[in-house]
Design an enzyme around this catalytic site. Structure first.
Site, PDB file in Angstrom:
ATOM      1  N   SER A 138       0.865  -1.179   0.000  1.00  0.00           N
ATOM      2  CA  SER A 138       0.000   0.000   0.000  1.00  0.00           C
ATOM      3  C   SER A 138       0.904   1.231   0.000  1.00  0.00           C
ATOM      4  CB  SER A 138      -0.873  -0.010   1.257  1.00  0.00           C
ATOM      5  OG  SER A 138      -1.431   1.253   1.529  1.00  0.00           O
ATOM      6  N   TYR A 151      -2.093  -1.064  10.593  1.00  0.00           N
ATOM      7  CA  TYR A 151      -2.034  -1.300   9.152  1.00  0.00           C
ATOM      8  C   TYR A 151      -0.729  -0.764   8.568  1.00  0.00           C
ATOM      9  CZ  TYR A 151      -3.461  -1.283   4.230  1.00  0.00           C
ATOM     10  OH  TYR A 151      -3.522  -1.489   2.877  1.00  0.00           O
TER      11      TYR A 151
END
Length: 270
Positions: A138, A151
Site C-alpha cells: 500500500s 495497518y
C-alpha cells in the site's frame, strides 16, 4: 508448453478477484484462496464461465500450517508454482491508545505473517520455475497516516521484508514485486476493523475517486510481465512518495490533514 500456475490469496473480492480474472484470461492455471466460502464459490463460477482452469481453497493465511497445505495443494493439483500473489489483508482504524492489542496482533498475523508463511513454503517451487512473488502492499508501506498504526506497521514490515528477500534471491532469478496502490474500490473498507475488532461498515469516502480493481489488475499483470520491482499508481501516489523522501515534515502535515478531513475522522475527538 505447460501452462503457468498462480496462487492468489484473498481472491474472494476486490483486487484479488480482479487478479484472478486477469491472470486466468492470460492463460494461467489458478489456485484462489480465501476465508469466505460463498464469495470464493462465486468467483469460481465466474472463472468457469471463462473456462479458466482453477482450484479453490478455503483457508486462513494467518495460520502457518494452512499456508503449507495451500502450497502442497497447488503442487498436487498443478505440479508447479510460477507466481505467488500475497494479497490477503485487513485494516484497523483506531487511535493506538484505544486499540485492543489482540486486534493489532490479528492484523499483523494476516497482513504480514500471512504473506511470510506463503512465501516461505512456496520458495522451493518458485526457484524451480524462476517465478515471481507479488506482494500487495500500500502507499502506507512507505507513508504513515494517523489512526492506522497497525495497518501502516504491517505494510512497512512487508515492504522491508520483501526488499531484503529480493536481494537474497538475486542469483536465483526469482522476481519480487511490491504493489503499492492507494484507495481502491472494494469491500476492503467495509471490512475495516474498529479498536474493539468489530467491522466499521460503510465509509463516507467518495468511491468515485478510487481506482477500479480491474484497471489495477491489468497494470499489475503488465508489471509482472516486465519484471517490475515496485509499482506505485497515480500521479498523487508518486508525488506522495517523492515528498516523503525529500520533505518528510511536509509529508507528515499532509498525511495528518488528509485523515483529519475525513467525515468520520478519529482525530477530531483526540
Amino acid at each position: 508448453m505447460e501452462k503457468k500456475v498462480a496462487i492468489i490469496t484473498g481472491a474472494s473480492s476486490g483486487i484479488g478477484e480482479a487478479l484472478a480474472y486477469q491472470f486466468g484470461k492470460e492463460g494461467f492455471r489458478l489456485l484462489i484462496t480465501g476465508t469466505n466460502e460463498k464469495r470464493i464459490n462465486a468467483v469460481s463460477n465466474n472463472l468457469n464461465k471463462y473456462k479458466i482452469d482453477h482450484q479453490t481453497l478455503i483457508h486462513d493465511v494467518s495460520i502457518e500450517n494452512d499456508n503449507k497445505k495451500m502450497v502442497d495443494f497447488a503442487i498436487k493439483s498443478f505440479g508447479r508454482i510460477d507466481v505467488l500473489i500475497c494479497n490477503a489483508g485487513i485494516s484497523i482504524r483506531s487511535l493506538f491508545e484505544n486499540v485492543d492489542i489482540k486486534i493489532f496482533k490479528k492484523l499483523f498475523n494476516i497482513n504480514f505473517f500471512g504473506a511470510i508463511y506463503g512465501t516461505k513454503f512456496s520458495l522451493p517451487y518458485l526457484e524451480k520455475t524462476k517465478g515471481t512473488i507479488i506482494a500487495m502492499s500500500s502507499l502506507n508501506g512507505f507513508i504513515a497516516t494517523p489512526t492506522r498504526s497497525a495497518y501502516v506497521a504491517s505494510k512497512h514490515a512487508m515492504q522491508g521484508f520483501y526488499d531484503s528477500l529480493r536481494l537474497e534471491l538475486l542469483n536465483k532469478e526469482i522476481n519480487v514485486m511490491v504493489i503499492s496502490p492507494g484507495y481502491v474500490k472494494s469491500n476492503f473498507r467495509l471490512n475495516t476493523l474498529k479498536s474493539d475488532g468489530k467491522k466499521e461498515g460503510p465509509s463516507s469516502r467518495d468511491s468515485k475517486k478510487m481506482m477500479d480493481p480491474e484497471f489495477l489488475a491489468k497494470k499489475i499483470f503488465i508489471g509482472y510481465s516486465k519484471k517490475k520491482r515496485n509499482m506505485i499508481f497515480t500521479l498523487r501516489g508518486k508525488l506522495a512518495h517523492l515528498i516523503k523522501n525529500w520533505f518528510p515534515r511536509l509529508s507528515d502535515k499532509l498525511a495528518y490533514k488528509e485523515i483529519l478531513n475525513e467525515k468520520e475522522s478519529l482525530l477530531k475527538s483526540n
